[in-house]
Structure formats: C-alpha cells, structure tokens
Design a protein around this motif. Structure first.
Motif, PDB file in Angstrom:
ATOM      1  N   LEU A 109       2.095   1.698  55.996  1.00  8.69           N
ATOM      2  CA  LEU A 109       1.200   0.557  55.749  1.00  8.69           C
ATOM      3  C   LEU A 109       1.215   0.171  54.281  1.00  8.69           C
ATOM      4  CD1 LEU A 109      -1.819   1.421  58.107  1.00  8.69           C
ATOM      5  CD2 LEU A 109      -0.172  -0.465  58.377  1.00  8.69           C
ATOM      6  N   GLU A 110       1.245   1.168  53.416  1.00  8.58           N
ATOM      7  CA  GLU A 110       1.312   0.867  51.983  1.00  8.58           C
ATOM      8  C   GLU A 110       2.642   0.187  51.634  1.00  8.58           C
ATOM      9  OE1 GLU A 110      -0.276   3.642  48.988  1.00  8.58           O
ATOM     10  OE2 GLU A 110       1.631   3.302  47.911  1.00  8.58           O
ATOM     11  N   ALA A 111       3.714   0.669  52.257  1.00  5.49           N
ATOM     12  CA  ALA A 111       5.029   0.055  52.001  1.00  5.49           C
ATOM     13  C   ALA A 111       5.033  -1.404  52.446  1.00  5.49           C
ATOM     14  CB  ALA A 111       6.131   0.838  52.728  1.00  5.49           C
ATOM     15  N   ILE A 112       4.461  -1.656  53.625  1.00  5.72           N
ATOM     16  CA  ILE A 112       4.407  -3.030  54.137  1.00  5.72           C
ATOM     17  C   ILE A 112       3.569  -3.904  53.204  1.00  5.72           C
ATOM     18  CG2 ILE A 112       3.506  -4.462  56.032  1.00  5.72           C
ATOM     19  CD1 ILE A 112       4.218  -2.076  57.914  1.00  5.72           C
ATOM     20  N   GLU A 113       2.449  -3.355  52.745  1.00  4.60           N
ATOM     21  CA  GLU A 113       1.596  -4.085  51.811  1.00  4.60           C
ATOM     22  C   GLU A 113       2.380  -4.499  50.553  1.00  4.60           C
ATOM     23  OE1 GLU A 113      -2.249  -2.611  49.623  1.00  4.60           O
ATOM     24  OE2 GLU A 113      -2.337  -2.114  51.761  1.00  4.60           O
ATOM     25  N   HIS A 114       3.290  -3.642  50.154  1.00  8.90           N
ATOM     26  CA  HIS A 114       4.119  -3.965  48.996  1.00  8.90           C
ATOM     27  C   HIS A 114       5.376  -4.739  49.372  1.00  8.90           C
ATOM     28  CE1 HIS A 114       1.482  -0.975  47.126  1.00  8.90           C
ATOM     29  NE2 HIS A 114       1.814  -1.536  45.967  1.00  8.90           N
ATOM     30  N   GLY A 115       5.396  -5.278  50.598  1.00 10.18           N
ATOM     31  CA  GLY A 115       6.484  -6.183  50.963  1.00 10.18           C
ATOM     32  C   GLY A 115       7.777  -5.514  51.410  1.00 10.18           C
ATOM     33  N   LYS A 116       7.710  -4.239  51.739  1.00 16.90           N
ATOM     34  CA  LYS A 116       8.945  -3.572  52.190  1.00 16.90           C
ATOM     35  C   LYS A 116       9.142  -3.780  53.692  1.00 16.90           C
ATOM     36  CE  LYS A 116       8.593  -1.547  48.148  1.00 16.90           C
ATOM     37  NZ  LYS A 116       8.922  -2.519  47.080  1.00 16.90           N
ATOM     38  N   HIS A 117      10.373  -3.990  54.095  1.00 22.59           N
ATOM     39  CA  HIS A 117      10.729  -3.974  55.512  1.00 22.59           C
ATOM     40  C   HIS A 117      10.862  -2.522  55.966  1.00 22.59           C
ATOM     41  CE1 HIS A 117      11.461  -8.199  54.935  1.00 22.59           C
ATOM     42  NE2 HIS A 117      12.254  -7.903  53.929  1.00 22.59           N
ATOM     43  N   ILE A 118      10.609  -2.319  57.265  1.00 19.68           N
ATOM     44  CA  ILE A 118      10.577  -0.947  57.779  1.00 19.68           C
ATOM     45  C   ILE A 118      11.610  -0.760  58.880  1.00 19.68           C
ATOM     46  CG2 ILE A 118       9.143   0.814  58.892  1.00 19.68           C
ATOM     47  CD1 ILE A 118       7.982   0.004  56.209  1.00 19.68           C
ATOM     48  N   VAL A 119      12.361   0.347  58.787  1.00 20.78           N
ATOM     49  CA  VAL A 119      13.151   0.821  59.921  1.00 20.78           C
ATOM     50  C   VAL A 119      12.662   2.229  60.212  1.00 20.78           C
ATOM     51  CG1 VAL A 119      15.436   1.506  60.736  1.00 20.78           C
ATOM     52  CG2 VAL A 119      15.177  -0.557  59.349  1.00 20.78           C
ATOM     53  N   THR A 120      12.279   2.495  61.453  1.00 19.04           N
ATOM     54  CA  THR A 120      11.751   3.818  61.762  1.00 19.04           C
ATOM     55  C   THR A 120      12.330   4.364  63.058  1.00 19.04           C
ATOM     56  OG1 THR A 120       9.740   5.103  62.244  1.00 19.04           O
ATOM     57  CG2 THR A 120       9.701   2.773  62.839  1.00 19.04           C
ATOM     58  N   ALA A 121      12.426   5.689  63.110  1.00 19.07           N
ATOM     59  CA  ALA A 121      12.919   6.366  64.316  1.00 19.07           C
ATOM     60  C   ALA A 121      11.770   7.091  65.005  1.00 19.07           C
ATOM     61  CB  ALA A 121      14.005   7.374  63.931  1.00 19.07           C
ATOM     62  N   ASN A 122      10.543   6.748  64.615  1.00 19.16           N
ATOM     63  CA  ASN A 122       9.371   7.571  64.928  1.00 19.16           C
ATOM     64  C   ASN A 122       8.647   7.072  66.192  1.00 19.16           C
ATOM     65  OD1 ASN A 122       6.879   8.908  64.830  1.00 19.16           O
ATOM     66  ND2 ASN A 122       6.930   8.986  62.592  1.00 19.16           N
ATOM     67  N   LYS A 123       8.952   7.687  67.327  1.00 17.85           N
ATOM     68  CA  LYS A 123       8.355   7.245  68.606  1.00 17.85           C
ATOM     69  C   LYS A 123       6.877   7.566  68.672  1.00 17.85           C
ATOM     70  CE  LYS A 123      10.012  11.535  70.360  1.00 17.85           C
ATOM     71  NZ  LYS A 123      10.813  11.841  69.174  1.00 17.85           N
ATOM     72  N   ASP A 124       6.480   8.742  68.101  1.00 20.21           N
ATOM     73  CA  ASP A 124       5.077   9.132  68.147  1.00 20.21           C
ATOM     74  C   ASP A 124       4.239   8.048  67.467  1.00 20.21           C
ATOM     75  OD1 ASP A 124       6.818  11.202  68.553  1.00 20.21           O
ATOM     76  OD2 ASP A 124       5.642  12.705  67.514  1.00 20.21           O
ATOM     77  N   LEU A 125       4.699   7.666  66.275  1.00 22.18           N
ATOM     78  CA  LEU A 125       4.009   6.652  65.494  1.00 22.18           C
ATOM     79  C   LEU A 125       4.005   5.295  66.201  1.00 22.18           C
ATOM     80  CD1 LEU A 125       2.743   6.010  62.711  1.00 22.18           C
ATOM     81  CD2 LEU A 125       5.043   5.412  61.937  1.00 22.18           C
ATOM     82  N   MET A 126       5.156   4.868  66.709  1.00 23.02           N
ATOM     83  CA  MET A 126       5.241   3.534  67.333  1.00 23.02           C
ATOM     84  C   MET A 126       4.420   3.474  68.620  1.00 23.02           C
ATOM     85  SD  MET A 126       6.807   1.712  65.196  1.00 23.02           S
ATOM     86  CE  MET A 126       6.806   0.216  66.162  1.00 23.02           C
ATOM     87  N   ALA A 127       4.410   4.571  69.384  1.00 24.15           N
ATOM     88  CA  ALA A 127       3.637   4.554  70.636  1.00 24.15           C
ATOM     89  C   ALA A 127       2.149   4.465  70.348  1.00 24.15           C
ATOM     90  CB  ALA A 127       3.946   5.803  71.464  1.00 24.15           C
ATOM     91  N   GLN A 128       1.702   5.115  69.263  1.00 23.92           N
ATOM     92  CA  GLN A 128       0.271   5.138  68.993  1.00 23.92           C
ATOM     93  C   GLN A 128      -0.199   4.019  68.066  1.00 23.92           C
ATOM     94  OE1 GLN A 128       0.041   9.788  69.154  1.00 23.92           O
ATOM     95  NE2 GLN A 128      -1.947   9.028  68.440  1.00 23.92           N
ATOM     96  N   HIS A 129       0.630   3.648  67.100  1.00 22.08           N
ATOM     97  CA  HIS A 129       0.158   2.700  66.087  1.00 22.08           C
ATOM     98  C   HIS A 129       1.081   1.495  65.900  1.00 22.08           C
ATOM     99  CE1 HIS A 129      -2.966   5.523  64.964  1.00 22.08           C
ATOM    100  NE2 HIS A 129      -2.054   6.475  64.877  1.00 22.08           N
ATOM    101  N   GLY A 130       1.932   1.238  66.895  1.00 19.73           N
ATOM    102  CA  GLY A 130       2.845   0.102  66.783  1.00 19.73           C
ATOM    103  C   GLY A 130       2.117  -1.203  66.494  1.00 19.73           C
ATOM    104  N   ALA A 131       1.060  -1.465  67.265  1.00 17.40           N
ATOM    105  CA  ALA A 131       0.345  -2.741  67.128  1.00 17.40           C
ATOM    106  C   ALA A 131      -0.202  -2.924  65.705  1.00 17.40           C
ATOM    107  CB  ALA A 131      -0.788  -2.815  68.145  1.00 17.40           C
ATOM    108  N   GLU A 132      -0.754  -1.844  65.151  1.00 17.75           N
ATOM    109  CA  GLU A 132      -1.300  -1.883  63.795  1.00 17.75           C
ATOM    110  C   GLU A 132      -0.198  -2.194  62.768  1.00 17.75           C
ATOM    111  OE1 GLU A 132      -3.557   1.656  63.252  1.00 17.75           O
ATOM    112  OE2 GLU A 132      -4.077   1.190  61.155  1.00 17.75           O
ATOM    113  N   LEU A 133       0.946  -1.543  62.954  1.00 17.50           N
ATOM    114  CA  LEU A 133       2.057  -1.783  62.026  1.00 17.50           C
ATOM    115  C   LEU A 133       2.566  -3.223  62.140  1.00 17.50           C
ATOM    116  CD1 LEU A 133       3.925   1.612  62.477  1.00 17.50           C
ATOM    117  CD2 LEU A 133       3.063   0.716  60.297  1.00 17.50           C
ATOM    118  N   PHE A 134       2.672  -3.719  63.367  1.00 20.24           N
ATOM    119  CA  PHE A 134       3.136  -5.101  63.541  1.00 20.24           C
ATOM    120  C   PHE A 134       2.163  -6.090  62.907  1.00 20.24           C
ATOM    121  CE2 PHE A 134       5.371  -3.359  67.433  1.00 20.24           C
ATOM    122  CZ  PHE A 134       6.621  -3.421  66.849  1.00 20.24           C
ATOM    123  N   ALA A 135       0.860  -5.849  63.124  1.00 19.89           N
ATOM    124  CA  ALA A 135      -0.146  -6.758  62.559  1.00 19.89           C
ATOM    125  C   ALA A 135      -0.023  -6.811  61.041  1.00 19.89           C
ATOM    126  CB  ALA A 135      -1.544  -6.312  62.987  1.00 19.89           C
ATOM    127  N   ALA A 136       0.119  -5.630  60.426  1.00 22.01           N
ATOM    128  CA  ALA A 136       0.251  -5.589  58.962  1.00 22.01           C
ATOM    129  C   ALA A 136       1.514  -6.318  58.520  1.00 22.01           C
ATOM    130  CB  ALA A 136       0.268  -4.136  58.488  1.00 22.01           C
TER     131      ALA A 136
END
Lengths: 431, 431
Positions: free
Chosen positions: B92-119
């Motif tokens: 979230l901090e990286a996104i706030e600073h304008g970074k694009h994200i590539v992740t392999a993290n299923k645990d994170l995406m399954a639980q917090h995908g929506a939050e990351l997309f919104a940010a």
C-alpha cells in the motif's frame, strides 16, 4: 473517448452469425469491460436476396465490400468470410482507410500475415487473429503475453479437429480410415472436400502462425514439412498401442540452439503424454519453454460459438486499445532471422513397418544397411504375416537424421527380401 | 518514453532468485518486446549478512522496505516475499508512492485484493498477479482476456501441486497418506508444516481469486467451502476406480442463473475427464464457458522458474503499459453483486462409504431415510468387511442438496445398524 464502436462484418456464415449472437447475448458485460457499446453497422454477404434474420435493426446487408472498407463510421472490420487473395485486398483497403482488423482466417494469416502487419503499422491499426489457431483456445495471446518472459523450445499441436476426430474413431472403434471419413462427413465434422484437413495443410497453416509467434522468426507455409493421414492403417494404430504409443496428427515446431524445424505429420506419442488424451474434435497445444517447462492449452478447435468467442474477445481487445489510444502497438516484428534446419540436421525417432520375406540372411541384410547409417533400434516386433513365407517387421529407431533415414529407406526398398515398406511415422518421447 | 525501467524486488528466496535469473537470461528478448531495459535497483532481504550472489553490479541489498517503497527512481515493485498483513502495508505504501505492483502472493490477493485494487486505482498504478494462481499457467490473463467475450459457468481447478502429488502417488503406488506425505516432505514437494496445502486452504485462496475474475463478483475466502485430503484412505481410491472415477482435490466454482457456489474438496471425477489425467505436482484449470464450451489450461503450478516466468511476463505487461501510458487501466471492478448459494440450493452428487451390520431390515431402514429426503442412487456396491457380521456399503447418489444430504447423514448415523460412516465425497459428472 468513443462510447460507441462501429463494426463492419465480412461474412455471415456459421462464425459470422455466432459473432452476432455473442455480441447480443453479452452486450452488458462487453459494455462493462470496454466502456463502449458495440454496433454492427454493415454485413457483407454474397447474396442479398437470401432470406435471413437481420442481426439488429440498424444493421444493413451489402454485397459491395467498399460499403464497409470505405465507410468512415466503421472502426473495426471483423473478417469471417474466408478466402485468401480477394480477402487480402479487401483487408488491405480497410487498413488503408484506418480500420482495425479482427480475423479468423488462418489461410490468410499464414500466407500474408507479414504483409497485413506491415500495412497496419503504417496506419496505426490493430490486427488480432486469435480465432485463426485452435478456435476457442486462447493460445495466441498465451504465447504473446503469458509466456512472453520465456524462451519457447517446442510446440506440439493437435490443431486440426477433423483429423483428430477421424483418428480417435479409428483408435477407439477399430473402424478403417475411409469409413470414418465418410461418417465424419455425414456428421459435419469433415468437409465434402476433406483435402486441406486430411492432407495436413490446415494444420500446417496454424503451425506457421504459431512458429512465427513462438520463435519470433518470419516463417512461411513452405517451411513446414507436411504429411497427412490419408491411408493411415488400423495395423499401425494397433502396433503403436502395443509399443506404448498413440498415433496423432501432430504439428511439431522445435527450436534448439542450432535451428528450427516445423512439421505436420502422423506421430507416435507416448500414451502417457498429455496430448494423447486429447480426443475427438478437440484441439490442444503443448508448449515447452526453457523456464516454465511443460504447459498445455486444451479446448474446442472449431465450431460456431467457440470460434466466435475468440473473435469477440479479440474485438474487446481492439476496443480497449481504441479507448486507451494504444491501437497498433501490440504487434512486435520478428526478432530473429529464420534458421530452418536441413534434413541432415533434423533428428527424430522413426517407426517403420514393413513386409519381408522369411529367408536366411534377411535380417542381416537389413541391419547392415541400418548400421551403415548409424541407425539403431529401441524396439522391434516381428510377426507372422497373412502371406505365407512373409513376416511383418515393426521397428522404432533411436534418433536419426531425416536425410540418413531416407537414404537407408531407399536402399532397403532395393533389397529382394523386402516386399514392401508399409508405413513410416515420426516418434516422440524417449531417447 | 522511458528506456529504462527500474525495479525494486521484495524477497530473494526461490522465486526471487528465479526472477533475477530470467531477467538476466532473457535480457535481449525483453528489450525487444518492451523497448526498455530492466534494472533491479534494490532487493529487500531479511538478513544483510547472509552471503549471496548479488544479482547485478548496480543492485543493492537492503533490510529497510522504505528504501524501495519511497525510492523515486523505482517504477515497479515485484513482491515475492510472501506474508499477509505486513506485506499489505508495504505494498500500500508503494502504491501510494506511485509504484506499479507485480506479486506472486495468493494469500494476500485472496484476502486483500480489493483493497489493493482500490488503492491502485487512486494513483493510476498497475497490479498484476498471474503467478498467484497455478504458477506457470497463464490462467488469469486467459480468463481476463482470452475468454473475455464469454460467460463462464464453471471452473474446476487442480490448483495445489502438493496434494495432487500426494494423491497421484497414493493412486499409482497404493501407498497410504501418511507415508506419501512423509516422502513428499523429504523430496521438497510438501512443506514441513503441510497444513495450508493438505487442508485445502491454499487451493481455497486460489479459487477465491479465480471466482472473483471468472464471475466478476467480489468473493472472500470465507465464501469457499473447504475440505482437505487429510486421512484420505486407499479404500476410497480403489472403490472410486472400480466405479469409473479418479479422486482429486478439486476447487469447483459454479455459477448457474440462481447463484454461485465455490468449494475445495476431494472429488470423484470420471476417469475420462481431462483433469483426471493431471498427475503429480502439475496443476490444471478446466473452464466451462457458455459459448466456448470446455477448455483446460495445464502446466507447472509451482517451482522457481515456472513461477518466475509468470512474474516476469507480468512485469513485461506492466512495462508495456508504462511505455504506452496505459497504466492502471487493466483492472475492471466486479460487475455483479455476490450471490452465494445456500446449502439448500447447492446440488451435487455424493459418494458415501459406510460400515453396516449384516442384519435383516438394515437396508430398508437406510433406504427409508434416503427416500424421505428424495435421495436416489446411481451406483451401489456391497462388500464383505474384514469384521464378521459387518458389510461395507459404497453408494453414489444422484443430485441432492447439501442440506438434505447432511440431514440424511445424521439420521443415518443414529441407526443401530450403521457402525460408522467412513467417508463422504463430492462426485462430478453424469446426472
């Protein structure tokens, strides 16, 4: 941003009406995904007087292609009419007038893809052609995007549904080639003139397209070695099974460090190979990448709605590009110059079945020839033949160059003890 | 246009070093495809003092994530460190600073995908996560792009390599669960703590991600019914085989007109189903669409280079977006509100194996209960048991609601003639 995208449709056959059906059925979802409404303004048909259901109130039929290629309102031309030379000139004119292209035409893309891309680069237009290979399977975008970080070493494809249907029936029911072909024609799985399918040309076109993409080299149809399944015998299917193999018509494109070979031919695959379980009219493309290893993409290779799905998915991609202002950027020129292996350099395993006279020294004569060309064997079966004093010999070689094998074969045929060479196929798997 | 893309890498474990390896090996091809050079500037590690090979001369190691999230030179953050809450706050901090994200993290995406997309929508950043489901198989982009014109009805996935390896070995070698698990741990196919794999949680996370994409609805992990393979018995594998089925741990997401159900459970699949031939640690996702029909995507579900291939393919997509000025546009909000079926509405076929006393009236008592809940049977086997006076009963039902079946089961367990219910599994295929 454009909120309505206007489409001109070339052709209103099976796939064309499937495209209209999907655009109607999935209107809301497509609007959600692209932010645009899609309208089919004009449809090119051969016969204006043939009675048909019109796809929409605002849709007009025409038999003049210029009504589509030169209509300034039309953004995207969707080509599902087939044909090569005439269709090429229509699409080139459409591109010249700034239309984006979605096509399902493998014949055209295999022969004139480079020309179409070059033209589209000049006018900044998109060309998408997912439906041209393996119908509903999104194999083209999987290679372009999904495996973009990898180096593809090998692609093996069951990319012709008609021949796979015929071979499946022969294998499962023990029915001979001619009877199954007739049945397939009655069921609509094979054309009245089955030449392009049965002789491997259709598969060769698809392998040309896949090879250009997968290896990033400018191949032509002429670079593909083609052998069809006409005359495939039940004996070979049975012997293959006994030896642990399944015979399929496989397109194989290989790229090692020294060069590329692309072929379409009946091939013995280990029965445990994922492609061996691809039955009936289904298609599948097996892709081996340096990093990813083995992957396979499986699905319907033809049919009204599966093919139309691929066409409309392409249309959605084109619309997204229009809205994002990124049209004409998807195409990447082949990175490498073409390196096609000579027959001397092409190494494969071979299956050979032949009838020989059961006489002293017969096997020695044969093995002497094979030894001259450094050909050794993985498996050999000798069986009684239906002719007295004859024997049937089935052999699977280790790797051998195409050139050497061809030489050995022609010397073999000179031997008085060899009555006839019944069949020769490629073998995949093992050493 | 940017000619150099600067990457910050979070994590230098197996996948992290795979990413570096692929970026080095395929430098030229990536530059050809994206028009950009890729430089890894910083890598976040836990222990700076651990000796390692540095990925490149200009790459620096850090144990402070702010060195990456706040570095104005870094364009893309590649997250391969795993973890949930702490990792979320870093991204979230990286996104706030304008970074694009590539992740392999299923645990994170399954639980917090929506939050990351919104940010990411707020700052116009990309989030790509192909590697989070089925490793090297490009299934996410196949669903988003390749099948974008279709309405997906059903997805069935073998999306956990560890459990598929265990079940393959049990089936092929007849070795029991505990022994195979131990062997898998020794070979590195299973973790020291195998809970997330064996109990189905890992597969459930992946099915959550696929369901959000495939059905365009905002699912959570809690919407998935999960049952693992712990205690799976060889008897069930053998009976399944006898009845024409193969048992696999399958994630099933279904969407008919009335609602959606998503589950992960050991399931009997017809042995002729394409998923039944997916062996060992391989993964596959079978997708059924209204228009396209059956498709299947097969490949390695894990491993250093396959997973890294998916990560780097995502990175290539992100770089293309940066160069084309189309970042942050790929994500589409779920179109529909979530409709999860109740247990009453969920209809499946069931396999049930139980031990009963061999006494008069036993079968009548049981069938009376089943009849009350309208449960009828497709196949029944009765066998002698190793206990005298006991019999083993194996039954496959026709379709029944989850709720009715649970009620029938609890009544069944009250019967004096029922010694124990050994196992209950879902059955796919047929009516």
């Amino acid at each position: 941003m454009k909120n309505t995208i206007t489409v001109g449709l070339l052709g209103l056959g099976t796939v064309g009406s499937g495209v209209i059906e999907i655009l109607n059925d999935h209107k809301e979802s497509i609007q959600h995904k692209t932010g645009s409404q899609v309208t089919i303004k004009s449809v090119l048909v051969n016969d204006l007087n043939k009675p048909r259901e019109l796809p929409g109130e605002t849709t007009q039929l025409t038999d003049r292609y210029e009504d589509i290629t030169r209509d300034p309102e039309i953004d995207v031309v969707v080509e599902v009419m087939g044909g090569i030379d005439h269709t090429l000139s229509i699409l080139l004119e459409a591109i010249e007038h700034g239309k984006h292209i979605v096509t399902a035409n493998k014949d055209l893309m295999a022969q004139h893809g480079a020309e179409l891309f070059a033209a589209s680069q000049k006018t900044g237009c998109d060309i998408y052609y997912e439906a041209s290979v393996a119908g509903g399977i999104p194999i083209i975008r999987s290679i372009i995007d999904g495996l973009s970080s990898d180096r593809i070493r090998k692609m093996m494809g069951i990319v012709n549904g008609t021949t796979n249907y015929i071979m499946t029936k022969m294998t499962q029911d023990g029915t001979d080639f001619d009877s199954v072909l007739k049945e397939a024609q009655e069921l609509g799985f094979a054309e009245a003139d089955p030449t392009a399918d049965v002789d491997g040309l259709d598969a060769a076109r698809k392998m040309t397209i896949l090879s250009i993409l997968g290896f990033s080299m400018p191949f032509n149809l002429e670079d593909v070695e083609v052998k069809g399944i006409r005359g495939l015998s039940l004996s070979d299917i049975k012997y293959a099974e006994e030896l642990g193999y399944t015979i399929k018509l496989i397109g194989i494109a290989e790229n090692d460090h020294t060069g590329v070979s692309v072929s379409v031919e009946p091939t013995l695959l280990p029965s445990t190979h994922p492609l061996s379980s691809v039955h009936n009219e289904f298609n599948a493309v097996y892709v081996y990448g340096d990093a990813v290893g083995e992957t396979m993409f499986y699905g319907p290779g033809a049919g009204k709605l599966p093919t139309a799905t691929a066409v409309v998915s392409d249309l959605i991609a084109v619309i997204k590009n229009i809205r994002l202002g990124t049209s004409g950027k998807a195409y990447v020129q082949p990175q490498f110059s073409k390196q096609v292996k000579t027959k001397k350099e092409q190494l494969t395993k071979k299956y050979i079945r032949l009838h020989v006279l059961d006489q002293p020294g017969m096997l020695m004569e044969m093995t002497t020839i094979f030894a001259q060309y450094d050909i050794s064997f993985d498996q050999i079966i000798q069986r009684a033949s239906d002719q007295d004093k004859e024997r049937e010999l089935i052999m699977i070689t280790h790797q051998v160059s195409e050139e050497d094998f061809a030489k050995a074969q022609s010397e073999l045929q000179e031997l008085s003890s060899v009555r006839r060479v019944d069949s020769i196929f490629r073998v995949e798997g093992g050493e």
